[in-house]
Design an enzyme around this catalytic site. Structure first.
Site, PDB file in Angstrom:
ATOM      1  N   HIS A   1      -1.737   9.851  -1.989  1.00 25.85           N
ATOM      2  CA  HIS A   1      -1.153   8.625  -1.965  1.00 25.85           C
ATOM      3  C   HIS A   1      -1.510   7.949  -2.906  1.00 25.85           C
ATOM      4  CE1 HIS A   1      -0.423   5.101   0.961  1.00 25.85           C
ATOM      5  NE2 HIS A   1      -0.123   4.973   1.053  1.00 25.85           N
TER       6      HIS A   1
ATOM      7  N   ASP B   1      -9.668  11.999   1.769  1.00 34.26           N
ATOM      8  CA  ASP B   1      -8.603  10.639   2.053  1.00 34.26           C
ATOM      9  C   ASP B   1      -8.553  11.436   3.599  1.00 34.26           C
ATOM     10  OD1 ASP B   1      -6.933   8.928   3.094  1.00 34.26           O
ATOM     11  OD2 ASP B   1      -5.742   8.675   1.183  1.00 34.26           O
TER      12      ASP B   1
ATOM     13  N   GLN C   1      -4.884  10.289   7.497  1.00 39.39           N
ATOM     14  CA  GLN C   1      -3.762  11.278   7.804  1.00 39.39           C
ATOM     15  C   GLN C   1      -5.096  11.606   9.144  1.00 39.39           C
ATOM     16  OE1 GLN C   1      -0.881   9.621   8.997  1.00 39.39           O
ATOM     17  NE2 GLN C   1      -0.772   8.689   7.069  1.00 39.39           N
TER      18      GLN C   1
ATOM     19  N   LYS D   1      -3.940   3.397  11.519  1.00 40.02           N
ATOM     20  CA  LYS D   1      -3.188   4.729  11.612  1.00 40.02           C
ATOM     21  C   LYS D   1      -3.769   5.675  12.466  1.00 40.02           C
ATOM     22  CE  LYS D   1      -2.678   5.042   7.002  1.00 40.02           C
ATOM     23  NZ  LYS D   1      -0.564   4.815   6.330  1.00 40.02           N
TER      24      LYS D   1
ATOM     25  N   CYS E   1       4.446   5.855  -1.106  1.00 38.20           N
ATOM     26  CA  CYS E   1       3.766   5.654  -1.424  1.00 38.20           C
ATOM     27  C   CYS E   1       2.852   7.025  -2.134  1.00 38.20           C
ATOM     28  CB  CYS E   1       2.165   5.073  -0.653  1.00 38.20           C
ATOM     29  SG  CYS E   1       2.767   3.485  -0.411  1.00 38.20           S
TER      30      CYS E   1
HETATM   31  N1  PMP Z   1      -3.974   7.711   2.266  1.00 34.78           N
HETATM   32  C1  PMP Z   1      -3.250   8.109   3.198  1.00 34.78           C
HETATM   33  C2  PMP Z   1      -2.588   9.744   3.258  1.00 34.78           C
HETATM   34  C3  PMP Z   1      -2.131   7.313   3.650  1.00 34.78           C
HETATM   35  O1  PMP Z   1      -1.256   7.935   4.623  1.00 34.78           O
HETATM   36  C4  PMP Z   1      -2.531   6.141   3.750  1.00 34.78           C
HETATM   37  C5  PMP Z   1      -1.910   4.968   4.370  1.00 34.78           C
HETATM   38  N2  PMP Z   1      -0.238   5.378   3.937  1.00 34.78           N
HETATM   39  C6  PMP Z   1      -3.119   5.812   2.333  1.00 34.78           C
HETATM   40  C7  PMP Z   1      -4.275   6.337   2.087  1.00 34.78           C
HETATM   41  C8  PMP Z   1      -3.932   4.083   3.195  1.00 34.78           C
HETATM   42  O2  PMP Z   1      -3.880   3.215   3.375  1.00 34.78           O
HETATM   43  P1  PMP Z   1      -3.907   1.896   4.450  1.00 34.78           P
HETATM   44  O3  PMP Z   1      -2.879   1.192   3.800  1.00 34.78           O
HETATM   45  O4  PMP Z   1      -4.033   1.305   5.667  1.00 34.78           O
HETATM   46  O5  PMP Z   1      -5.608   0.996   3.279  1.00 34.78           O
END
Ligand code: PMP
Length: 409
Positions: free
Chosen positions: A131, A204, A207, A230, A367
């Site tokens: 991401h 990270d 998910q 999430k 993203c």
């Molecule tokens: N890493 C992953 C794998 C994600 O799916 C996301 C959110 N789509 C993020 C990081 C970023 O999370 P946040 O926007 O809640 O900080």
């Protein structure tokens, strides 16, 4: 609240009597955001909130509201206890100690914190499927970045990682579960490879934490980053768990109230972690909602949630595979997330037509632009499940795909 009053406990006790997955339909009724038969298939972007979380946030913002850590009056002392209890609940979900859990604005801020404050800035190994939140912070903080490729079915290629890693790498930072492909990292192997060259592994877990049982001690990772929203909790809060000795060696990255030991113009000393990294009045209400969300998913059980979503993933992948106009991305055993493309239909058009049918999917680059480039597409359609998702959601999605085919020919 006893089991007879608690709707989650009631739904689960009936369900346990039925002997296994999928999760009981009654859980869905606890999510006000899903009333009216909306088919919400975008939980990987953000999950809907159960009433238990909404109630906890409402009470914290109303009846119980006060500041934390500073007040000399009873309400503030109680709020401080509730805030620190929330830290215990959240860390309980991933098996660490509360002293090692820093509240952040989300996974993004958690990764930024490590990228900026980790004392030995050297090379970081990322992967093609990361991401943007696990790419851009490292770029901004001036790290040398290497990129581990993927296997043909869309997992991080740990054989390649093994060949790439050198003692110059101080951090390896990988998604535990890909937000596009649902691929699950082989964490024990990634830990072994990182530690072999003296690097630390940051996961990270954005998910993963809502879809898999996570135990940071058993996994052996060094940092774990995730977001509450999430995980059925509020936006605006997340967490970084880190090994005590690593957090301890990290300097603060933002200055302000709450993160200090003693302040003078001659020089300031800092509080120990986690407060050292929590400058300013914290997200009090959100933290309490985060704690309620952690309690909620623990009551249901991450293993049960995982099995529930795995059954839905298998069903959707089977149905999509039986069509000759759909390309499926990612490995078979992906966690809760299915990305696909329809021949001759842009994912945004599919998403718009599905919306008319009351089905919400995500269409775009998620993203993860480097991953899109690797897949050779500008966007994918993504259906992602939560603990409330069911076969009716899949049926509605498939009806919408069929209608889209008729429209596009
Ligand atoms: N890493 C992953 C794998 C994600 O799916 C996301 C959110 N789509 C993020 C990081 C970023 O999370 P946040 O926007 O809640 O900080």
């Amino acid at each position: 609240m006893n089991a007879a009053q608690n709707p989650t406990a009631r739904a689960l006790s009936r369900w346990e009597g039925e002997g296994g997955a999928p999760l009981p339909a009654a859980l869905r009724d606890q999510f006000p955001g899903l009333v009216g038969g909306w088919h919400y298939l975008d939980s990987a972007a953000t999950a809907q909130k159960p009433q238990a979380v909404i109630d906890a946030v409402t009470a914290a913002l109303g009846r119980d509201y006060a500041t934390v850590h500073r007040g000399v009056y009873a309400r503030s002392a109680e709020m401080t206890l509730a805030f620190e209890a929330a830290r215990e609940k959240v860390v309980g979900l991933i098996g660490g100690r509360a002293e090692d859990l820093v509240f952040t604005r989300g996974a993004t801020e958690a990764i930024n914190l490590v990228a900026y404050s980790y004392p030995e800035k050297g090379r970081v190994l990322l992967s093609t499927l990361e991401h943007h939140s696990n790419i851009v912070p490292w770029q901004l903080a001036g790290w040398q970045i290497d990129v581990c490729p993927l296997t043909a079915d869309g997992r991080i290629d740990l054989d390649a990682a093994e060949a790439m890693l050198t003692p110059a790498h101080t951090i390896v930072s990988f998604a535990h579960v890909s937000n596009v492909l649902g691929s699950v990292l082989d964490v024990p192997r990634a830990v072994e490879l990182a530690h072999r060259v003296g690097a630390r592994l940051l996961l990270d877990g954005c998910q993963a934490v809502a879809r898999l049982p996570v135990d940071v001690a058993a996994l052996g990772c060094d940092f774990y980053a995730f977001s509450a929203h999430k995980l059925y909790g509020p936006t605006g809060i997340g967490a970084l768990w880190g090994r005590a000795e690593l957090l301890d060696a990290m300097p603060p990255w933002q200055g302000g109230g709450a993160m200090i030991d003693k302040v003078s113009f001659a020089g300031t000393t800092y509080a120990p972690p986690p407060q050292r990294f929590e400058a300013g009045t914290p997200a009090i209400v959100e933290a309490i909602g985060f704690g309620a969300a952690a309690d909620y998913v623990r009551a249901i059980g991450l293993q049960a949630i995982h099995q529930h979503e795995a059954a839905l993933v298998a069903e959707l992948r089977d149905a999509l595979r039986s069509r000759n106009d759909v390309t499926l991305f990612g490995p078979e055993e992906s966690a809760g997330i299915v990305s696909f493309a329809m021949d001759g239909v842009h994912p945004h058009d599919l998403g718009t037509i599905l919306d008319e049918e009351g089905v919400a999917i995500r269409a775009g680059h998620h993203c993860a632009q480097p991953l899109m480039e690797h897949l050779g597409v500008s966007a994918t359609a993504r259906a992602s499940f939560g603990l409330y998702s069911d076969q009716a959601d899949i049926a509605a999605l498939l009806r919408g795909i069929e209608r889209t085919r008729r429209i596009f020919g």
